[in-house]
Motif scaffolding. Structure first.
Motif, short mmCIF file in Angstrom:
data_model
loop_
_atom_site.label_atom_id
_atom_site.label_comp_id
_atom_site.label_asym_id
_atom_site.label_seq_id
_atom_site.Cartn_x
_atom_site.Cartn_y
_atom_site.Cartn_z
N GLU A 1 34.75 50.74 46.69
CA GLU A 1 34.59 51.42 46.00
C GLU A 1 34.47 50.36 44.42
N ALA A 2 35.50 49.51 44.43
CA ALA A 2 36.36 48.74 42.33
C ALA A 2 34.61 47.92 43.46
N ARG A 3 34.42 47.43 44.09
CA ARG A 3 32.92 46.24 43.71
C ARG A 3 31.87 47.22 43.96
N TYR A 4 31.57 48.15 44.18
CA TYR A 4 30.40 49.14 44.18
C TYR A 4 30.10 49.31 42.14
N PHE A 5 31.05 49.33 41.98
CA PHE A 5 31.10 49.99 40.76
C PHE A 5 31.32 48.56 40.19
N LYS A 6 32.07 47.22 39.70
CA LYS A 6 31.71 46.67 39.23
C LYS A 6 30.36 46.02 39.69
N ASN A 7 29.58 45.76 40.52
CA ASN A 7 28.12 45.03 41.00
C ASN A 7 27.68 46.62 40.35
N LYS A 8 27.29 47.35 40.26
CA LYS A 8 26.11 48.44 40.13
C LYS A 8 26.89 48.67 38.83
N TYR A 9 27.99 48.61 37.75
CA TYR A 9 27.62 48.94 36.64
C TYR A 9 28.36 48.25 35.60
N ASP A 10 29.18 46.90 35.93
CA ASP A 10 30.10 46.13 35.77
C ASP A 10 31.25 46.80 34.82
N VAL A 11 31.79 47.90 35.62
CA VAL A 11 32.77 48.17 35.32
C VAL A 11 34.09 47.86 36.60
N THR A 12 35.26 48.24 35.43
CA THR A 12 36.26 47.99 36.21
C THR A 12 36.68 49.63 36.82
N PHE A 13 36.77 49.45 38.26
CA PHE A 13 37.94 50.35 38.65
C PHE A 13 38.92 50.41 39.02
N THR A 14 39.76 51.56 37.90
CA THR A 14 41.39 51.45 37.59
C THR A 14 41.50 53.07 37.60
#
Length: 153
Positions: free
Chosen positions: A31-44
Protein backbone atom coordinates in the motif's frame (compact mmCIF):
# COMPACT_ATOMS: atom_id res chain seq x y z
CA UNK A 1 3.90 6.54 17.70
CA UNK A 2 3.55 7.16 13.96
CA UNK A 3 5.34 4.85 11.57
CA UNK A 4 6.35 5.94 8.06
CA UNK A 5 6.05 2.66 6.17
CA UNK A 6 9.21 1.71 4.31
CA UNK A 7 8.55 -0.43 1.25
CA UNK A 8 12.22 -1.13 0.51
CA UNK A 9 13.04 -2.52 3.97
CA UNK A 10 9.78 -4.15 5.09
CA UNK A 11 9.27 -4.17 8.85
CA UNK A 12 6.65 -5.72 11.14
CA UNK A 13 6.73 -2.65 13.45
CA UNK A 14 3.26 -2.31 14.99
CA UNK A 15 2.08 -5.63 13.58
CA UNK A 16 4.07 -8.05 15.74
CA UNK A 17 1.01 -9.57 17.43
CA UNK A 18 -0.41 -10.80 14.11
CA UNK A 19 0.01 -14.53 13.39
CA UNK A 20 0.81 -13.48 9.80
CA UNK A 21 2.90 -10.41 10.75
CA UNK A 22 5.42 -10.78 7.91
CA UNK A 23 2.71 -11.09 5.26
CA UNK A 24 0.69 -8.23 6.78
CA UNK A 25 3.81 -6.07 6.84
CA UNK A 26 4.31 -6.87 3.14
CA UNK A 27 0.70 -5.93 2.46
CA UNK A 28 1.14 -2.63 4.31
CA UNK A 29 4.37 -1.98 2.38
CA UNK A 30 2.54 -2.73 -0.88
CA UNK A 31 0.00 0.00 0.00
CA UNK A 32 2.84 2.39 0.89
CA UNK A 33 4.52 1.79 -2.47
CA UNK A 34 1.23 2.44 -4.32
CA UNK A 35 0.71 5.80 -2.61
CA UNK A 36 4.33 6.85 -3.08
CA UNK A 37 4.33 5.95 -6.78
CA UNK A 38 0.84 7.27 -7.62
CA UNK A 39 0.58 10.35 -5.40
CA UNK A 40 4.13 10.93 -4.05
CA UNK A 41 2.76 10.61 -0.51
CA UNK A 42 4.42 8.92 2.45
CA UNK A 43 2.15 6.26 3.93
CA UNK A 44 2.30 6.79 7.69
CA UNK A 45 0.35 4.60 10.11
CA UNK A 46 -0.53 5.03 13.76
CA UNK A 47 -1.51 2.50 16.41
CA UNK A 48 -5.25 1.83 16.29
CA UNK A 49 -5.73 3.27 19.78
CA UNK A 50 -4.27 6.60 18.59
CA UNK A 51 -6.16 6.48 15.27
CA UNK A 52 -9.46 5.52 16.94
CA UNK A 53 -11.45 8.05 14.88
CA UNK A 54 -10.30 6.41 11.62
CA UNK A 55 -10.92 2.87 12.92
CA UNK A 56 -14.39 3.90 14.13
CA UNK A 57 -15.27 5.57 10.79
CA UNK A 58 -14.26 2.47 8.81
CA UNK A 59 -16.24 0.26 11.22
CA UNK A 60 -19.27 2.56 10.82
CA UNK A 61 -19.09 2.39 7.01
CA UNK A 62 -18.86 -1.43 7.11
CA UNK A 63 -21.72 -1.75 9.59
CA UNK A 64 -24.07 0.70 7.86
CA UNK A 65 -23.36 -0.45 4.31
CA UNK A 66 -23.23 -4.25 4.70
CA UNK A 67 -23.80 -5.03 8.40
CA UNK A 68 -20.18 -6.21 8.63
CA UNK A 69 -18.33 -6.20 11.95
CA UNK A 70 -14.68 -7.21 11.75
CA UNK A 71 -13.96 -9.63 14.59
CA UNK A 72 -10.18 -9.21 14.61
CA UNK A 73 -8.70 -6.32 16.63
CA UNK A 74 -7.38 -3.34 14.68
CA UNK A 75 -3.62 -2.84 15.02
CA UNK A 76 -2.93 0.23 12.88
CA UNK A 77 -4.72 2.81 10.80
CA UNK A 78 -4.03 5.76 8.57
CA UNK A 79 -5.92 8.33 6.58
CA UNK A 80 -4.75 10.22 3.52
CA UNK A 81 -6.41 13.01 1.59
CA UNK A 82 -5.20 13.12 -2.01
CA UNK A 83 -6.79 14.59 -5.12
CA UNK A 84 -10.17 15.06 -3.44
CA UNK A 85 -10.27 11.50 -2.10
CA UNK A 86 -10.33 10.44 1.53
CA UNK A 87 -8.45 7.14 1.86
CA UNK A 88 -8.74 5.35 5.20
CA UNK A 89 -6.84 2.13 5.88
CA UNK A 90 -7.10 -0.19 8.86
CA UNK A 91 -4.80 -3.18 9.39
CA UNK A 92 -6.19 -5.95 11.59
CA UNK A 93 -4.38 -8.51 13.72
CA UNK A 94 -5.80 -11.45 11.76
CA UNK A 95 -4.05 -10.24 8.58
CA UNK A 96 -6.90 -8.28 7.00
CA UNK A 97 -6.44 -4.81 5.53
CA UNK A 98 -9.54 -2.71 4.88
CA UNK A 99 -9.44 0.49 2.89
CA UNK A 100 -12.19 2.98 2.25
CA UNK A 101 -11.88 5.12 -0.87
CA UNK A 102 -14.30 8.01 -0.45
CA UNK A 103 -14.37 10.78 -3.05
CA UNK A 104 -15.39 13.98 -1.29
CA UNK A 105 -17.25 15.43 -4.29
CA UNK A 106 -20.73 14.09 -4.97
CA UNK A 107 -20.86 11.51 -7.73
CA UNK A 108 -17.26 10.36 -7.28
CA UNK A 109 -16.01 6.86 -6.60
CA UNK A 110 -16.71 5.41 -3.17
CA UNK A 111 -15.80 1.86 -2.25
CA UNK A 112 -14.52 -0.43 0.46
CA UNK A 113 -11.66 -2.76 -0.36
CA UNK A 114 -10.60 -5.88 1.51
CA UNK A 115 -7.16 -7.44 1.20
CA UNK A 116 -6.18 -10.70 2.87
CA UNK A 117 -2.58 -11.35 3.82
CA UNK A 118 -0.97 -14.49 2.50
CA UNK A 119 -1.56 -17.35 4.92
CA UNK A 120 -4.79 -16.10 6.49
CA UNK A 121 -8.20 -17.67 6.04
CA UNK A 122 -11.17 -15.65 4.81
CA UNK A 123 -12.83 -14.29 7.97
CA UNK A 124 -16.39 -15.50 8.58
CA UNK A 125 -17.75 -11.96 8.28
CA UNK A 126 -16.39 -11.76 4.70
CA UNK A 127 -17.35 -15.28 3.60
CA UNK A 128 -19.96 -13.93 1.16
CA UNK A 129 -17.33 -12.15 -0.95
CA UNK A 130 -15.37 -13.61 -3.85
CA UNK A 131 -11.66 -12.81 -3.69
CA UNK A 132 -9.39 -12.30 -6.68
CA UNK A 133 -5.68 -13.09 -6.42
CA UNK A 134 -2.89 -10.65 -7.12
CA UNK A 135 0.86 -11.28 -6.93
CA UNK A 136 3.05 -8.78 -5.10
CA UNK A 137 6.82 -8.82 -4.63
CA UNK A 138 6.28 -7.30 -1.19
CA UNK A 139 3.26 -9.26 0.01
CA UNK A 140 3.28 -12.56 -1.89
CA UNK A 141 -0.23 -13.47 -3.00
CA UNK A 142 -2.84 -10.90 -2.00
CA UNK A 143 -6.50 -11.87 -2.15
CA UNK A 144 -8.78 -8.88 -2.61
CA UNK A 145 -12.42 -7.96 -2.90
CA UNK A 146 -14.52 -4.81 -2.66
CA UNK A 147 -17.97 -3.32 -2.66
CA UNK A 148 -19.34 0.05 -3.76
CA UNK A 149 -20.52 2.42 -1.05
CA UNK A 150 -24.11 3.56 -1.59
CA UNK A 151 -24.71 5.91 1.37
CA UNK A 152 -23.22 9.13 2.67
CA UNK A 153 -20.59 8.86 5.36
Amino acid sequence: MSYAVDFTDVSTVGLESSPVADALAGLRANEARYFKNKYDVTFTTEPAAVAKEIVDWVAKVLKEERDIVISSPALEATELHVEGIRWAHVFYEGGLAVNVLYTLDDGGKRAVGFKLSEGMEVPEELSGFKFARQKSKLAGTIRGSYFVIKGEH
